[in-house]
Every structure is written in structure tokens, then in C-alpha cells.
Design an enzyme around this catalytic site. Structure first.
Site, short mmCIF file in Angstrom:
data_model
loop_
_atom_site.label_atom_id
_atom_site.label_comp_id
_atom_site.label_asym_id
_atom_site.label_seq_id
_atom_site.Cartn_x
_atom_site.Cartn_y
_atom_site.Cartn_z
N ASN A 14 0.84 -1.21 0.00
CA ASN A 14 0.00 0.00 0.00
C ASN A 14 0.87 1.25 0.00
OD1 ASN A 14 -3.06 -0.42 0.18
ND2 ASN A 14 -2.26 -2.00 1.55
N ARG A 96 0.67 -2.26 14.87
CA ARG A 96 0.63 -1.85 16.27
C ARG A 96 -0.62 -1.00 16.48
NH1 ARG A 96 4.85 -1.77 19.72
NH2 ARG A 96 3.83 -0.03 20.76
N ILE A 97 -1.19 -1.12 17.65
CA ILE A 97 -2.29 -0.21 18.01
C ILE A 97 -1.63 1.04 18.56
CG2 ILE A 97 -4.21 0.16 19.61
CD1 ILE A 97 -4.78 -2.86 19.35
N HIS A 114 -8.22 -0.68 6.04
CA HIS A 114 -8.62 -1.95 6.66
C HIS A 114 -9.23 -2.84 5.57
CE1 HIS A 114 -9.80 -4.69 9.78
NE2 HIS A 114 -11.00 -4.78 9.20
C1 GRF Z 1 -3.29 -4.71 4.01
O1 GRF Z 1 -4.15 -5.77 3.71
C2 GRF Z 1 -4.02 -3.66 4.80
O2 GRF Z 1 -5.37 -3.57 4.51
C3 GRF Z 1 -3.83 -4.14 6.22
O3 GRF Z 1 -2.53 -4.71 6.24
C4 GRF Z 1 -2.16 -5.12 4.93
C5 GRF Z 1 -0.88 -4.41 4.62
O4 GRF Z 1 -0.29 -4.85 3.41
N1 GRF Z 1 -4.02 -3.06 7.14
P1 GRF Z 1 0.92 -4.05 2.78
O5 GRF Z 1 2.04 -4.02 3.80
O6 GRF Z 1 0.45 -2.67 2.45
O7 GRF Z 1 1.32 -4.83 1.56
#
Ligand code: GRF
Length: 205
Positions: A14, A96-97, A114
Site C-alpha cells: 500500500n 501496532r495499536i 482496513h
Molecule cells: C493490508 O491488507 C491492509 O489492509 C492491512 O494490512 C495489509 C498491509 O499490506 N491493514 P501491505 O504491507 O500494504 O502490503
């Protein structure tokens, strides 16, 4: 211009999508720093390759509470001029939260993605939860981080069908492809100041 920090723990796909889209679509935001809590996060080398600075902020087990650790993150953010006045923080697979103190300090300036249509399937293993529940649709959500877990105001959502033969992995893959479009889009809207937060809702202009 806003200064962007992206917090990761692993793969960083991401993060990669956000950084590439900022460049390609000339989003008015400066990618100031990528921070990982894990020294071996794959995303760190991707960020470096894309010319973005990186830092590792490790958690000292049994010695630090959440806020102690988050203060180290805040110090690092400050070093790269990511502040509550000019900063945007994207959590991208950051495992982490974060503490209420951190959330309050950067109120309405922390985003998260999410892999489900919130408020369905919050917390860990969202894709597995959707498959096991028998949901026909799941998806992904970009939201503002508040002091709860996956409860903050929703900015964007995208549905994804769940097929009867899906496993956690096949569904995760299909959702991830949508995440890579949705998260950069939300960053763009935020950077262009088109996200207005009213109570627990957002209005996009
Ligand atoms: C993704 O599925 C995101 O929705 C979740 O953790 C994963 C992270 O994947 N919060 P990346 O590290 O971005 O490949």
C-alpha cells in the site's frame, strides 16, 4: 504543502501504491518519511528505491508501554517535519495499536486502511473473518484513526465480492488490488483538502 509519513511493518504494497501515485498524479503532498517498527520490513527497500527516506523505530519489549513507544515515533516525525499542523500519517500495514495520546496529538491527521467493509470484520484477519462468516461481499475501507480499533470516520470504501470457493488468501489478493487504488485516492482527497470531518462522518467535496 502537507508532509506525509507512512508507517509500515512488512510488505509495504500500500505504501508503494501511495508513493507511486503521488508521483504519477502530482498529488500536492511531500512524502517525507517511511517508518517501520521492524528492521526487516520489505517495504523499507521499496521506499529507498523510490527515493523516500526511511527510519526504523523498534519497540523495546517489556520496557516500554504504548505511549513510550509512540513518543519515539513522534520524535522521528518531528525530525522530518511531520507535525500536527502540517502532517498526514498513513498507517499501511503497521501492526501496532497506537496510543490515544498519539491519536489526540495528531487529531484527524492519521489514516488507516482496513481490508473489510467497516464496521464489519474489524481487527485482525478481516479477510478470514469474511470467508468464515459466509459474507457475499467484503472490501476495503480507508478511515480516519480515532481512539478505537478500526472505528474512525470512513473516508472511502470499495466492495469486493466473496466467491464460494474463496480462501483467506484468494480473497485477500482480490481485496488488496482494490486497496492499492483506494488508499492513494483517499490521500489525494485529503491532500487537496476535500475531506471534511463532521462528528463521526466525513463529507467529500
Ligand atoms: C493490508 O491488507 C491492509 O489492509 C492491512 O494490512 C495489509 C498491509 O499490506 N491493514 P501491505 O504491507 O500494504 O502490503
Amino acid at each position: 504543502m502537507l508532509n506525509l509519513a507512512i508507517l509500515i511493518s512488512g510488505r509495504g504494497s500500500n505504501m508503494e501504491a501511495i508513493l507511486k501515485t503521488i508521483r504519477k498524479r502530482k498529488i500536492p503532498i511531500n512524502p517525507a518519511i517511511v517508518i517501520s517498527n521492524k528492521p526487516d520490513a520489505r517495504g523499507l527497500s521499496i521506499a529507498k528505491r523510490l527515493g523516500v527516506k526511511t527510519e526504523v523505530v523498534e519497540h523495546i519489549k517489556d520496557k516500554e508501554n504504548r505511549w513510550d513507544y509512540d513518543q519515539k515515533i513522534i520524535k522521528t516525525l518531528k525530525k522530518y517535519n511531520v507535525t500536527p499542523k502540517n502532517g498526514l500519517i498513513c498507517l499501511a500495514g503497521f501492526m501496532r495499536i497506537i496510543s490515544p495520546e498519539f491519536v489526540k496529538k495528531f487529531k484527524n491527521r492519521i489514516l488507516n486502511i482496513h481490508p473489510a467493509l467497516l464496521p464489519s470484520f474489524p481487527g485482525l484477519h478481516a479477510q478470514r473473518q469474511a470467508v468464515e462468516y459466509g459474507a457475499k461481499y467484503s472490501g476495503c475501507t480507508v478511515h480516519i484513526v480515532d481512539t478505537g480499533v478500526d472505528t474512525g470516520p470512513i473516508i472511502l470504501q470499495e466492495p469486493v465480492p466473496v466467491k464460494s470457493n474463496d480462501t483467506e488468501d484468494t480473497l485477500a489478493k482480490r481485496i488488496l488490488a482494490k486497496e492499492h487504488k483506494l488508499y492513494p485516492e483517499a490521500v489525494k482527497l485529503f491532500a487537496e483538502k476535500r475531506v471534511k470531518i463532521i462528528g463521526r462522518k466525513t463529507v467529500i467535496s
